[in-house]
Scaffold this active site. Structure first.
Site, PDB file in Angstrom:
ATOM      1  N   LYS A  83      -9.009  -6.470  10.304  1.00 28.33           N
ATOM      2  CA  LYS A  83     -10.198  -6.011   9.590  1.00 28.33           C
ATOM      3  C   LYS A  83     -11.499  -6.274  10.341  1.00 28.33           C
ATOM      4  O   LYS A  83     -12.455  -5.502  10.230  1.00 28.33           O
ATOM      5  CB  LYS A  83     -10.278  -6.659   8.198  1.00 28.33           C
TER       6      LYS A  83
ATOM      7  N   ASN B  64     -11.776  -2.091   6.059  1.00 27.75           N
ATOM      8  CA  ASN B  64     -10.399  -1.982   5.584  1.00 27.75           C
ATOM      9  C   ASN B  64      -9.951  -0.534   5.401  1.00 27.75           C
ATOM     10  O   ASN B  64      -8.817  -0.280   5.014  1.00 27.75           O
ATOM     11  CB  ASN B  64     -10.202  -2.765   4.275  1.00 27.75           C
TER      12      ASN B  64
ATOM     13  N   THR C 165      -5.316  -3.983   7.375  1.00 29.01           N
ATOM     14  CA  THR C 165      -5.073  -5.287   6.780  1.00 29.01           C
ATOM     15  C   THR C 165      -5.084  -6.359   7.871  1.00 29.01           C
ATOM     16  O   THR C 165      -5.395  -6.085   9.030  1.00 29.01           O
ATOM     17  CB  THR C 165      -3.751  -5.282   5.972  1.00 29.01           C
TER      18      THR C 165
ATOM     19  N   SER D  25       0.806  -1.221   0.000  1.00 29.25           N
ATOM     20  CA  SER D  25       0.000   0.000   0.000  1.00 29.25           C
ATOM     21  C   SER D  25       0.842   1.276   0.000  1.00 29.25           C
ATOM     22  O   SER D  25       0.506   2.230  -0.708  1.00 29.25           O
ATOM     23  CB  SER D  25      -0.969  -0.008   1.182  1.00 29.25           C
TER      24      SER D  25
ATOM     25  N   GLY E 282     -12.135 -15.785   5.735  1.00 27.85           N
ATOM     26  CA  GLY E 282     -11.711 -14.639   6.526  1.00 27.85           C
ATOM     27  C   GLY E 282     -12.408 -13.354   6.112  1.00 27.85           C
ATOM     28  O   GLY E 282     -13.421 -13.361   5.405  1.00 27.85           O
ATOM     29  N   GLY E 283     -11.849 -12.220   6.543  1.00 22.70           N
ATOM     30  CA  GLY E 283     -12.461 -10.924   6.273  1.00 22.70           C
ATOM     31  C   GLY E 283     -12.569 -10.606   4.795  1.00 22.70           C
ATOM     32  O   GLY E 283     -13.593 -10.089   4.334  1.00 22.70           O
ATOM     33  N   ALA E 284     -11.510 -10.902   4.018  1.00 23.24           N
ATOM     34  CA  ALA E 284     -11.564 -10.643   2.580  1.00 23.24           C
ATOM     35  C   ALA E 284     -12.619 -11.509   1.907  1.00 23.24           C
ATOM     36  O   ALA E 284     -13.344 -11.059   1.011  1.00 23.24           O
ATOM     37  CB  ALA E 284     -10.195 -10.889   1.950  1.00 23.24           C
TER      38      ALA E 284
ATOM     39  N   GLY F 289     -11.751 -19.775   1.219  1.00 24.77           N
ATOM     40  CA  GLY F 289     -11.354 -18.948   2.351  1.00 24.77           C
ATOM     41  C   GLY F 289     -12.573 -18.396   3.067  1.00 24.77           C
ATOM     42  O   GLY F 289     -13.628 -18.193   2.445  1.00 24.77           O
TER      43      GLY F 289
END
Length: 283
Positions: free
Chosen positions: A66, A87, A62, A16, A130-132, A128
């Site tokens: 999150k 995020n 990140t 980032s 998770g948060g993403a 997956g």
């Protein structure tokens, strides 16, 4: 000088700062973007200190924070409120902290050309939980996808689908199911849109590889990996070898960063330089 930053633990691998500082330089604005390590137990102290700093214009969030920051914010905007993962944090009116999720828009951005077409069926296998993955499930459900969500805990996957996409005929699975070959005979997929998405950290540098047998992918599928380090993951390399189109994590990273950049610095990201930025991020 105004500044924004990305927080997480670990944080040294984050791309980032490279993205935001590239855009800051292109626009010639007086600002900077930093990376700051924040452990889960330090979230409250970090946010309290930054809220008082008039030069701080916000932060990206990140892993693994999150899904931890929301209780410390004054308000959380859609889709972050429903996704349950923030995020992007910024000081809103009277510097009250607001949370947003730009992962949904960032994930969908490289798919716009595909999504602008009409399909008689859309299916995504998302790996997956998770948060993403939550953001991706939310975004794909809104785009009319039937979703197979796979994780190490199928019950967790089932709960996410019930929460975020309750109206579709979605399915939960154990991620290990996709590691073994299948002899399933896919029908004619012309007119369909099929995605295989790695929304997990598997395949990231320092993490175990994602084991996925490409016999589970219908013809014409698009393989999409949100991992950014390395950019060319084993998942994507195997997809290319099997003849599938691929989208790497840099695409999503740039898309979600652009939404945050304008929020922080008040200028649209100079996207005309995307090719130069991608070369910088992948060298």
């Amino acid at each position: 000088m105004t500044y924004a930053e990305v927080i997480g633990d670990p944080i040294a691998q984050s791309k980032s700062p490279t993205i935001h500082n590239f855009w800051i330089e292109k626009l010639g604005i007086e600002a900077e973007y930093r990376a700051t390590r924040v452990e889960p137990e330090g979230i409250a102290t970090y946010l309290a200190e930054r809220q008082k700093d008039p030069n701080w214009v916000g932060c990206n969030v990140t892993m693994p924070l999150k899904q931890m920051v929301q209780p410390h914010l004054h308000s959380v905007e859609k889709p972050a409120a429903s996704v349950g993962a923030v995020n992007t944090i910024y000081p809103a009116f009277n510097r009250l902290l607001a949370g947003r999720n730009t992962d949904v828009a960032g994930f969908l951005e490289p798919l716009h050309r595909e999504l602008d077409r009409s399909h008689y069926f859309r299916m995504a296998r998302v790996l997956g939980t998770g948060g993403a993955a939550r953001a991706i499930v939310s975004g794909l459900a809104a785009e009319g996808f039937t979703i197979v969500l796979a994780g190490r805990d199928a019950n967790k996957a089932r709960a996410i689908l019930a929460e975020l996409a309750p109206n579709g005929e979605h399915h939960a699975a154990d991620i290990a199911h996709f590691a073994e070959p299948t002899d399933f005979a896919f029908d004619d997929r012309e007119g369909c849109c099929d995605l295989i998405v790695n929304a997990s950290p598997l395949g990231m540098r320092g993490q175990p590889p994602l084991v996925f047998d490409w016999s589970h992918a219908p013809p014409g599928s698009i393989a999409y990996d949100i991992v950014t380090d390395p950019v060319s993951t084993g998942f994507l390399q195997n997809a290319e070898a099997a003849g599938f189109r691929t989208i790497d994590g840099i695409s999503m990273l740039i898309g979600q960063a652009a939404a945050a950049f304008e929020l922080f610095f008040g200028h649209p990201a100079p996207r005309a330089h995307d090719d130069e930025l991608r070369a910088l991020l992948t060298k």
